[in-house]
Design a protein around this motif. Structure first.
Motif, mmCIF file in Angstrom:
data_model
loop_
_atom_site.group_PDB
_atom_site.id
_atom_site.type_symbol
_atom_site.label_atom_id
_atom_site.label_comp_id
_atom_site.label_asym_id
_atom_site.label_seq_id
_atom_site.Cartn_x
_atom_site.Cartn_y
_atom_site.Cartn_z
ATOM 1 N N LYS A 104 30.993 42.241 36.000
ATOM 2 C CA LYS A 104 31.065 42.096 34.692
ATOM 3 C C LYS A 104 30.982 44.052 34.954
ATOM 4 N N ASP A 105 31.918 44.427 33.770
ATOM 5 C CA ASP A 105 32.263 45.801 33.368
ATOM 6 C C ASP A 105 32.473 46.736 34.068
ATOM 7 N N TYR A 106 33.267 46.213 35.514
ATOM 8 C CA TYR A 106 33.855 46.940 35.959
ATOM 9 C C TYR A 106 35.373 46.195 36.466
ATOM 10 N N ILE A 107 36.251 47.535 36.600
ATOM 11 C CA ILE A 107 37.980 46.791 37.049
ATOM 12 C C ILE A 107 38.405 46.630 37.702
ATOM 13 N N PRO A 108 39.922 46.324 38.173
ATOM 14 C CA PRO A 108 40.030 46.470 39.254
ATOM 15 C C PRO A 108 40.525 47.712 39.492
ATOM 16 N N ASP A 109 40.603 48.616 40.187
ATOM 17 C CA ASP A 109 41.476 49.544 40.376
ATOM 18 C C ASP A 109 41.414 49.392 42.496
ATOM 19 N N PRO A 110 43.355 48.732 41.988
ATOM 20 C CA PRO A 110 43.545 48.346 44.019
ATOM 21 C C PRO A 110 44.166 50.271 44.345
ATOM 22 N N ILE A 111 44.147 50.359 45.843
ATOM 23 C CA ILE A 111 43.983 52.073 45.677
ATOM 24 C C ILE A 111 45.278 50.770 47.483
ATOM 25 N N PRO A 112 45.801 51.629 48.687
ATOM 26 C CA PRO A 112 46.096 50.793 49.919
ATOM 27 C C PRO A 112 44.875 51.235 50.856
ATOM 28 N N GLY A 113 44.702 49.948 51.530
ATOM 29 C CA GLY A 113 43.177 49.613 52.172
ATOM 30 C C GLY A 113 42.454 48.901 51.400
ATOM 31 N N ARG A 114 42.202 49.502 50.219
ATOM 32 C CA ARG A 114 41.138 48.196 49.367
ATOM 33 C C ARG A 114 41.654 47.656 48.346
ATOM 34 N N PRO A 115 42.280 46.248 48.322
ATOM 35 C CA PRO A 115 43.011 45.646 47.286
ATOM 36 C C PRO A 115 42.615 44.761 46.640
ATOM 37 N N ARG A 116 40.638 45.056 46.720
ATOM 38 C CA ARG A 116 39.740 44.319 46.066
ATOM 39 C C ARG A 116 38.932 45.604 45.203
ATOM 40 N N ARG A 117 39.668 46.825 45.554
ATOM 41 C CA ARG A 117 38.304 48.152 44.976
ATOM 42 C C ARG A 117 38.212 47.598 43.374
ATOM 43 N N CYS A 118 37.151 47.465 42.946
ATOM 44 C CA CYS A 118 36.573 47.710 41.259
ATOM 45 C C CYS A 118 35.550 49.133 41.139
ATOM 46 N N ILE A 119 35.904 49.415 39.906
ATOM 47 C CA ILE A 119 35.490 50.557 39.556
ATOM 48 C C ILE A 119 34.781 50.369 38.232
ATOM 49 N N PHE A 120 33.721 51.145 38.401
ATOM 50 C CA PHE A 120 32.791 51.264 36.791
ATOM 51 C C PHE A 120 33.133 52.915 35.869
ATOM 52 N N PRO A 121 33.763 51.948 34.909
ATOM 53 C CA PRO A 121 34.545 52.860 34.527
ATOM 54 C C PRO A 121 33.308 54.489 33.664
ATOM 55 N N GLY A 122 34.316 55.534 33.514
ATOM 56 C CA GLY A 122 33.744 56.821 33.571
ATOM 57 C C GLY A 122 32.623 56.749 34.533
ATOM 58 N N THR A 123 32.429 56.548 36.105
ATOM 59 C CA THR A 123 31.952 57.243 37.024
ATOM 60 C C THR A 123 31.947 56.684 37.881
#
Length: 142
Positions: free
Chosen positions: A32-51
């Protein structure tokens, strides 16, 4: 997220094959509240906006336990304590819900349970160490 996934128990007889086979591989389910933000090597990376917080999510097809009666929120342990009323150390696998709290309290204090209240009286589950209830269907809508 990790705790929820590991504590959810079995998904029961549901394998979630349809989601796994029909949801695009790039789809990522994030907490909850994280958004998908994939990068090479981490296709399932999720970030918490503003942090700088980041976590790895799961493929949407792997998220089949959420939203059903096998999800962690419904298959979690609960504790109850009432000295001299609820036996110490008793465990049950009876399926109960927080919806059962109001009808149970009303029953314990001797009040009539209004028919429009959701839930059932589970005092027998709390106060006896060998109650076997019939299976019950629990449904919720988000």
């Amino acid at each position: 997220w990790v705790a929820e996934k590991s504590c959810s128990g079995s998904k029961g007889p549901f394998e979630g094959r349809w989601l796994q086979e029909n949801v695009h591989q790039s789809c990522t389910a994030c907490p909850k509240d994280y958004i998908p933000d994939p990068i090479p090597g981490r296709p399932r990376r999720c970030i918490f906006p503003g942090t700088s917080y980041e976590i790895d999510g799961v493929h949407c097809g792997s998220d089949t336990g959420l939203g059903g009666c096998w999800e962690a929120n419904l298959r979690m342990p609960a504790l109850a304590r009432w000295p001299n009323k609820i036996p110490i150390g008793v465990e049950t696998m009876s399926m109960v819900s927080t919806l059962d709290v109001v009808p149970t309290v009303l029953s314990i204090v001797g009040m009539k349970i209004p028919p429009e209240i959701d839930g059932i009286d589970i005092a027998d589950v709390l106060m006896n160490d060998n109650v076997q209830r019939e299976e019950r269907a629990l449904f919720f809508w988000r």
